[in-house]
Design an enzyme around this catalytic site. Structure first.
Site: not given
Ligand code: MRU
Length: 358
Positions: A48-49, A85, A197, A238, A248-249
């Site tokens: 993920r990320g 996703r 996370q 993201d 972002n998250k």
């Molecule tokens: O749901 P995830 O764990 O994929 O979400 C990740 C994030 O929101 C990160 O902050 C983002 O992807 C940047 S990663 C360099």
């Protein structure tokens, strides 16, 4: 032992990735051998990320081309990976890049071309994050100097570390460089409900690297800012629009609101593949909604330490909503830290750094 979060396996065609669902309690490498393996690894968050999602998709196309390099197979692979996703711009960026390249290549040469593309995506990700680290380091040094050289307290949310990319991370890259360069830093790590996370991945990463950090419930961040215990908020993205709005998250937007109310600088680390140059209206960013079980249950190590288990925290008949991302409007963002430098969160400043984007 330095690891990339994803890399070619020793046989030169399989792909090995760290199973991030098992961290921090177990470190296990998983081998991906098909495009379906790659797609499932993204959907189930084995990987993920945003940047790592892009890199995994690129290897997914390579695995598909190795199995069947026909046009139909290429179409199917791209559709399958695109459907994993919706929010991370890096996924579309990687798939458009693979498509653009492979459409020009004869089927017989597609597997090699696709593996070459995926390797470049990974190497360029590492170089890009290192550059974000350098530019972010200037920001941290400036803030430390303004604070009289005392320890700098950085707050971060989710995991935008090397685990979320191929290496270095985005938001963490300046932190690693500052720490390795002898600057005194401490990181407040938001646990980042519901998938934790921050608690599971960012804490683990910083611990492995020896960076001082403290885990906090997400709800404590604003309190710490009001107390003056946070010098800067540093997060990933993201998808960032062409006008500087940052997706972002989930939980990032309230951080920006608290930062603005308390005069705390709020920076987003933004590698250019995460910028959606076609979007100026942040309301058009697709926000992933995931299974409500991620909210009603939590996963962790059993007290006996024998294994991990999931426990339900809500009544059995309670329904939950699980939005995975939110949008921080540009006016709440102090700056964007890109691989080409730091800029304001607006169209003009982004275009100055990326003039080829016209
Ligand atoms: O749901 P995830 O764990 O994929 O979400 C990740 C994030 O929101 C990160 O902050 C983002 O992807 C940047 S990663 C360099």
């Amino acid at each position: 032992m330095a690891y990339r979060s994803i890399a070619l396996d020793d046989d030169g065609w399989g792909v090995r990735a760290i199973d991030q669902r098992l961290l921090p309690h177990r470190f296990e490498l998983v081998r991906l051998e098909t495009v379906e393996d790659a797609a499932r690894a993204i959907t189930t968050m084995l990987v993920r990320g945003a940047p790592l999602i892009g890199a995994t998709a690129a290897y997914g196309v390579a695995l598909a081309m190795r199995a069947d390099p026909t046009d139909a197979s290429l179409d199917d692979a791209i559709e399958r990976l695109k459907a994993t996703r919706p929010t991370a711009a890096n996924l579309r960026w990687a798939l458009d890049g693979a498509r653009g390249l492979l459409d020009e290549v004869a089927p017989a040469a597609r597997a090699d071309a696709a593996y070459g593309f995926a390797d470049r995506v990974c190497d360029e990700d590492v170089a890009r994050n290192r550059a974000i680290g350098e530019h972010g380091l200037d920001v941290l040094r400036g803030l430390a100097a303004a604070g009289g050289g005392r320890r700098l307290n950085i707050l971060t949310h989710c995991n935008a570390g090397w685990l979320a990319t191929v290496d270095w991370g985005t938001a963490t890259a300046p932190v690693y460089l500052a720490h390795d360069g002898g600057q005194s830093v401490h990181v407040w790590v938001d646990e980042t409900r519901p998938r934790l996370q921050g608690a599971a991945l960012t804490s683990w990463e910083l611990g492995q690297h020896g960076v001082p950090h403290t885990l906090i419930p997400d709800s404590a961040a604003a309190h710490l800012m009001r107390r003056g215990d946070v010098d800067v908020v540093l997060v990933g993205t993201d998808r960032t629009t062409a006008t500087g709005d940052v997706a972002n998250k989930i939980g990032t937007y309230p951080l920006a609101l608290a930062a603005a109310d308390n005069g705390v600088p709020f920076y987003a680390a933004v590698p250019s593949p995460s910028i959606d140059w076609t979007l100026e209206n942040a309301d058009l960013i697709p926000i992933e909604e995931r299974d409500q079980d991620e909210v009603t249950s939590v996963r962790g190590l059993e007290t006996a330490g024998t294994g991990t288990a999931s426990v339900r925290i809500a009544p059995l008949d309670t329904q939950a909503a699980n939005f995975a991302f939110d949008v921080t409007p540009a006016h709440l963002v102090t700056g964007l830290i890109t691989e080409r430098g730091v800029c304001r969160a607006d169209r003009e400043a982004l275009r100055q750094l990326f003039p080829e984007r016209g």
